[in-house]
Every structure is written in C-alpha cells, then in structure tokens.
Design a protein around this motif. Structure first.
Motif, PDB file in Angstrom:
ATOM      1  N   ASN A 126       0.893  -1.325   0.144  1.00 26.40           N
ATOM      2  CA  ASN A 126      -0.059  -0.083   0.184  1.00 26.40           C
ATOM      3  C   ASN A 126       0.927   1.366   0.041  1.00 26.40           C
ATOM      4  O   ASN A 126       0.353   2.346  -0.340  1.00 26.40           O
ATOM      5  N   VAL A 127       1.900   1.038   0.352  1.00 29.44           N
ATOM      6  CA  VAL A 127       2.879   2.475   0.332  1.00 29.44           C
ATOM      7  C   VAL A 127       3.598   2.714  -0.908  1.00 29.44           C
ATOM      8  O   VAL A 127       4.268   3.567  -1.174  1.00 29.44           O
ATOM      9  N   ILE A 128       3.314   1.564  -1.974  1.00 31.09           N
ATOM     10  CA  ILE A 128       3.986   1.603  -3.165  1.00 31.09           C
ATOM     11  C   ILE A 128       3.845   2.965  -4.045  1.00 31.09           C
ATOM     12  O   ILE A 128       4.704   3.697  -4.412  1.00 31.09           O
ATOM     13  N   PRO A 129       2.440   3.636  -4.005  1.00 32.00           N
ATOM     14  CA  PRO A 129       2.111   4.850  -4.377  1.00 32.00           C
ATOM     15  C   PRO A 129       2.928   6.033  -3.932  1.00 32.00           C
ATOM     16  O   PRO A 129       3.212   7.018  -4.677  1.00 32.00           O
ATOM     17  N   LYS A 130       2.843   5.932  -2.679  1.00 29.20           N
ATOM     18  CA  LYS A 130       3.572   6.917  -1.892  1.00 29.20           C
ATOM     19  C   LYS A 130       5.112   7.002  -2.221  1.00 29.20           C
ATOM     20  O   LYS A 130       5.540   8.318  -2.448  1.00 29.20           O
ATOM     21  N   ILE A 131       5.681   5.839  -2.333  1.00 28.75           N
ATOM     22  CA  ILE A 131       7.117   5.832  -2.769  1.00 28.75           C
ATOM     23  C   ILE A 131       7.176   6.419  -4.332  1.00 28.75           C
ATOM     24  O   ILE A 131       7.949   7.309  -4.499  1.00 28.75           O
ATOM     25  N   HIS A 132       6.347   6.178  -5.076  1.00 26.39           N
ATOM     26  CA  HIS A 132       6.368   6.720  -6.419  1.00 26.39           C
ATOM     27  C   HIS A 132       6.237   8.136  -6.462  1.00 26.39           C
ATOM     28  O   HIS A 132       6.993   8.949  -7.043  1.00 26.39           O
ATOM     29  N   ALA A 133       5.238   8.659  -5.597  1.00 26.94           N
ATOM     30  CA  ALA A 133       5.135  10.054  -5.534  1.00 26.94           C
ATOM     31  C   ALA A 133       6.548  10.814  -4.844  1.00 26.94           C
ATOM     32  O   ALA A 133       6.883  11.754  -5.072  1.00 26.94           O
ATOM     33  N   GLU A 134       7.006  10.096  -3.869  1.00 25.11           N
ATOM     34  CA  GLU A 134       8.294  10.762  -3.278  1.00 25.11           C
ATOM     35  C   GLU A 134       9.427  10.605  -4.243  1.00 25.11           C
ATOM     36  O   GLU A 134      10.262  11.515  -4.162  1.00 25.11           O
ATOM     37  N   VAL A 135       9.304   9.564  -5.101  1.00 23.30           N
ATOM     38  CA  VAL A 135      10.598   9.723  -5.910  1.00 23.30           C
ATOM     39  C   VAL A 135      10.521  10.857  -6.979  1.00 23.30           C
ATOM     40  O   VAL A 135      11.222  11.647  -7.442  1.00 23.30           O
ATOM     41  N   ASN A 136       9.147  11.164  -7.633  1.00 26.37           N
ATOM     42  CA  ASN A 136       8.882  12.175  -8.286  1.00 26.37           C
ATOM     43  C   ASN A 136       9.186  13.501  -7.994  1.00 26.37           C
ATOM     44  O   ASN A 136       9.575  14.453  -8.381  1.00 26.37           O
ATOM     45  N   ILE A 165      12.811   4.565   5.183  1.00 26.27           N
ATOM     46  CA  ILE A 165      13.169   4.258   6.422  1.00 26.27           C
ATOM     47  C   ILE A 165      12.316   5.101   7.402  1.00 26.27           C
ATOM     48  O   ILE A 165      11.736   4.656   8.791  1.00 26.27           O
ATOM     49  N   SER A 166      12.307   6.254   7.204  1.00 26.34           N
ATOM     50  CA  SER A 166      11.254   7.193   8.069  1.00 26.34           C
ATOM     51  C   SER A 166       9.876   6.828   8.251  1.00 26.34           C
ATOM     52  O   SER A 166       9.289   6.672   9.081  1.00 26.34           O
ATOM     53  N   TRP A 167       9.243   6.485   6.909  1.00 23.79           N
ATOM     54  CA  TRP A 167       8.007   5.673   6.937  1.00 23.79           C
ATOM     55  C   TRP A 167       7.760   4.643   7.795  1.00 23.79           C
ATOM     56  O   TRP A 167       6.820   4.308   8.312  1.00 23.79           O
ATOM     57  N   SER A 168       8.828   3.784   7.606  1.00 23.84           N
ATOM     58  CA  SER A 168       8.744   2.352   8.415  1.00 23.84           C
ATOM     59  C   SER A 168       8.651   2.640   9.563  1.00 23.84           C
ATOM     60  O   SER A 168       7.662   1.783  10.669  1.00 23.84           O
ATOM     61  N   ASN A 169       9.221   3.516  10.207  1.00 26.91           N
ATOM     62  CA  ASN A 169       8.917   3.748  11.874  1.00 26.91           C
ATOM     63  C   ASN A 169       7.684   4.251  12.031  1.00 26.91           C
ATOM     64  O   ASN A 169       7.140   3.726  13.194  1.00 26.91           O
ATOM     65  N   SER A 170       7.078   5.190  11.037  1.00 23.05           N
ATOM     66  CA  SER A 170       5.870   5.920  11.381  1.00 23.05           C
ATOM     67  C   SER A 170       4.715   4.788  11.347  1.00 23.05           C
ATOM     68  O   SER A 170       3.897   4.698  12.098  1.00 23.05           O
ATOM     69  N   ALA A 172       5.152   1.534  11.722  1.00 24.77           N
ATOM     70  CA  ALA A 172       5.136   0.517  13.168  1.00 24.77           C
ATOM     71  C   ALA A 172       4.283   1.267  14.101  1.00 24.77           C
ATOM     72  O   ALA A 172       3.632   0.553  14.982  1.00 24.77           O
ATOM     73  N   ASP A 173       4.701   2.342  14.526  1.00 23.48           N
ATOM     74  CA  ASP A 173       3.949   3.266  15.503  1.00 23.48           C
ATOM     75  C   ASP A 173       2.446   3.309  15.221  1.00 23.48           C
ATOM     76  O   ASP A 173       1.645   3.266  16.277  1.00 23.48           O
ATOM     77  N   GLY A 174       1.968   3.620  13.985  1.00 23.60           N
ATOM     78  CA  GLY A 174       0.648   3.579  13.520  1.00 23.60           C
ATOM     79  C   GLY A 174       0.098   2.300  14.088  1.00 23.60           C
ATOM     80  O   GLY A 174      -0.987   2.070  14.467  1.00 23.60           O
ATOM     81  N   MET A 175       0.560   1.166  13.366  1.00 23.97           N
ATOM     82  CA  MET A 175      -0.014  -0.294  13.727  1.00 23.97           C
ATOM     83  C   MET A 175      -0.249  -0.513  15.277  1.00 23.97           C
ATOM     84  O   MET A 175      -0.929  -1.107  15.749  1.00 23.97           O
ATOM     85  N   ILE A 176       0.724  -0.095  16.225  1.00 23.26           N
ATOM     86  CA  ILE A 176       1.022  -0.416  17.537  1.00 23.26           C
ATOM     87  C   ILE A 176      -0.258   0.498  17.988  1.00 23.26           C
ATOM     88  O   ILE A 176      -1.021   0.004  19.181  1.00 23.26           O
ATOM     89  N   SER A 177      -0.376   1.831  17.592  1.00 24.21           N
ATOM     90  CA  SER A 177      -1.555   2.433  18.151  1.00 24.21           C
ATOM     91  C   SER A 177      -2.895   1.887  17.888  1.00 24.21           C
ATOM     92  O   SER A 177      -3.946   2.504  18.434  1.00 24.21           O
ATOM     93  N   HIS A 178      -2.801   1.374  16.616  1.00 25.00           N
ATOM     94  CA  HIS A 178      -4.315   0.944  16.363  1.00 25.00           C
ATOM     95  C   HIS A 178      -4.358  -0.543  16.807  1.00 25.00           C
ATOM     96  O   HIS A 178      -5.493  -1.441  16.428  1.00 25.00           O
ATOM     97  N   GLY A 179      -3.613  -0.946  17.998  1.00 21.41           N
ATOM     98  CA  GLY A 179      -3.781  -2.055  18.727  1.00 21.41           C
ATOM     99  C   GLY A 179      -3.152  -3.448  17.952  1.00 21.41           C
ATOM    100  O   GLY A 179      -3.493  -4.569  18.592  1.00 21.41           O
ATOM    101  N   TYR A 180      -2.246  -3.325  17.029  1.00 23.93           N
ATOM    102  CA  TYR A 180      -1.620  -4.509  16.575  1.00 23.93           C
ATOM    103  C   TYR A 180      -0.482  -4.851  17.470  1.00 23.93           C
ATOM    104  O   TYR A 180       0.291  -4.193  17.864  1.00 23.93           O
ATOM    105  N   ARG A 181      -0.752  -6.307  17.691  1.00 26.53           N
ATOM    106  CA  ARG A 181       0.174  -7.011  18.762  1.00 26.53           C
ATOM    107  C   ARG A 181       0.779  -8.254  18.180  1.00 26.53           C
ATOM    108  O   ARG A 181       0.050  -9.129  17.784  1.00 26.53           O
ATOM    109  N   GLU A 182       1.943  -8.397  17.627  1.00 22.34           N
ATOM    110  CA  GLU A 182       2.527  -9.564  17.010  1.00 22.34           C
ATOM    111  C   GLU A 182       2.214 -10.767  17.735  1.00 22.34           C
ATOM    112  O   GLU A 182       2.161 -11.648  17.060  1.00 22.34           O
ATOM    113  N   ASP A 183       2.444 -10.932  19.271  1.00 22.62           N
ATOM    114  CA  ASP A 183       2.069 -12.490  19.811  1.00 22.62           C
ATOM    115  C   ASP A 183       0.705 -12.359  20.232  1.00 22.62           C
ATOM    116  O   ASP A 183       0.392 -13.175  20.979  1.00 22.62           O
TER     117      ASP A 183
END
Length: 217
Positions: A126-136, A165-170, A172-183
């Motif tokens: 889902n982040v591929i369109p954002k990467i494309h826009a960032e490259v442009n 790399i900056s987006w990956s941290n954001s 991860a924080d977003g998934m945790i804030s929405h209740g995602y827990r790996e275990d």
C-alpha cells in the motif's frame, strides 16, 4: 476461487510447464487464461499490452533457439516462445482477478501465514504509490536546483531509501497505536472462506492438466 489456493494453482501450473516442454499445453493454457480474462471483463488495453510487452523477450528467445543452437529445433523455439506468454497470461489471470488485500487475508486465515508477514507485506504494497510520489518529488526538487536525477542515479535511490526508513518507523507506530500486537491472536473482520468447491476446482484443473502435459504433443 479462494485467493490463496488460486495462487498455489498458478505456481503449480507454472512449475509444470517449465519442466515439461509441450507446445500444445502452452497454447491451451494461453487460450484458457484468455477466455477467463475475457469472462472477467478485462480492459482491452491491458489485454493488448499482454500480447505486446512480452513479444520482444519471446522473439529473442525464439531467434536464439532456432538460429543459434546446433539443433535449430523449430519445435523447441516455439515451446519457449509460447511458454513466456503462458507465464504472462497465468500471472494476469491471477493479478487481474484477485485483490492483494484478499490474498493477504487468505494466506493468513487459510494457510497460517504469520500475521506479521501478512500485514507487513500488505503495508509495503500500500505504500508503493507513496514511494512513487516521493521519487517524483525528489526528482522535481533536483531539477529546481539544476541537478538532474536520472532513474539510475544512486542519489535518487539513496534519498528514497532514507524516506522509506522514516515511513517504516511511522508505520510501526501507527500499527501499534491501532492495537496490533505480533504475539496476540487477532479477530477476523472479513473472513475468507476455503470451501470444498474451491478444492474441487483446484483438483479438477490439476488432474485435467496432467494428460494435456504428458500425452498431448
């Protein structure tokens, strides 16, 4: 058909036609996929591109086998030519009729793929369109500074990697804030069924393919 089972079906067929050189089987697979895509109302422009884009690679393979090998086998050249198109149409039969979200849910629910891989892959997709826009954007900023960044420029990809790399941290924080827990076990919002009908279609296609591959010449 169940998205995960459809993926495995495509992979099995692709593996079999790569091991068994059979021109008739390749043509039947291409024809079956074409009919399926037309039944699913594929865009005619996309269908045209399915014939045009692989043409160069398929032609190179055909010329190499037919003109530059000791045997100069027309049959083998045609087999490899049609095999490339079989791969393309098999892939299109899957990608044009299956959403990535449904596939990720199916692999997690029906085939026990760990949720961290399912959600991680889905997030990356889902982040591929954002990467494309960032490259442009990076290329545009470079042009404004009279510093052209071509598609093969290392600086372009280095800047894009830093942004990712900056987006990956954001993310991860977003998934945790929405209740995602790996275990932790997750509830299912949209169940993906794997029915006896799916297994019947899967088994029927595999069984029908075998005499076509090994008996039809």
């Amino acid at each position: 058909m169940n998205p995960g089972l459809k993926l495995f079906l495509i992979l099995i067929i692709s593996l079999e036609i790569s091991l068994v050189p059979n021109l008739g089987a390749n043509l039947i697979i291409i024809g079956a996929c074409l009919i399926y895509l037309l039944f699913k109302h594929i865009n005619l422009k996309k269908l045209f591109l399915l014939f045009i884009i692989p043409l160069f690679a398929a032609s190179v393979v055909f010329i190499t086998i037919y003109y530059f090998t000791p045997s100069r086998s027309l049959y083998q050249a045609c087999v490899l030519f049609t095999r490339i198109y079989a791969y393309v149409f098999l892939g299109a039969a899957f990608t044009e009729t299956t959403s990535f979200l449904a596939l990720a849910r199916s692999l997690e629910q029906n085939f026990k793929l760990p949720s961290k891989f399912a959600y991680g892959t889905l997030a990356a997709f889902n982040v591929i369109p954002k990467i494309h826009a960032e490259v442009n954007r990076i290329r545009l900023v470079g042009d404004m500074r009279h510093y052209h960044l071509s598609f093969y420029s290392p600086a372009l990809y280095f800047k894009a990697i830093l942004a990712a790399i900056s987006w990956s941290n954001s993310l991860a924080d977003g998934m945790i804030s929405h209740g995602y827990r790996e275990d932790k076990e997750r509830s299912v919002i949209v169940p993906i069924a794997l029915t006896k009908k799916d297994w019947l279609i899967f088994s029927s296609i595999i069984v029908l393919l075998q005499p076509i591959l090994f008996l039809l010449k």
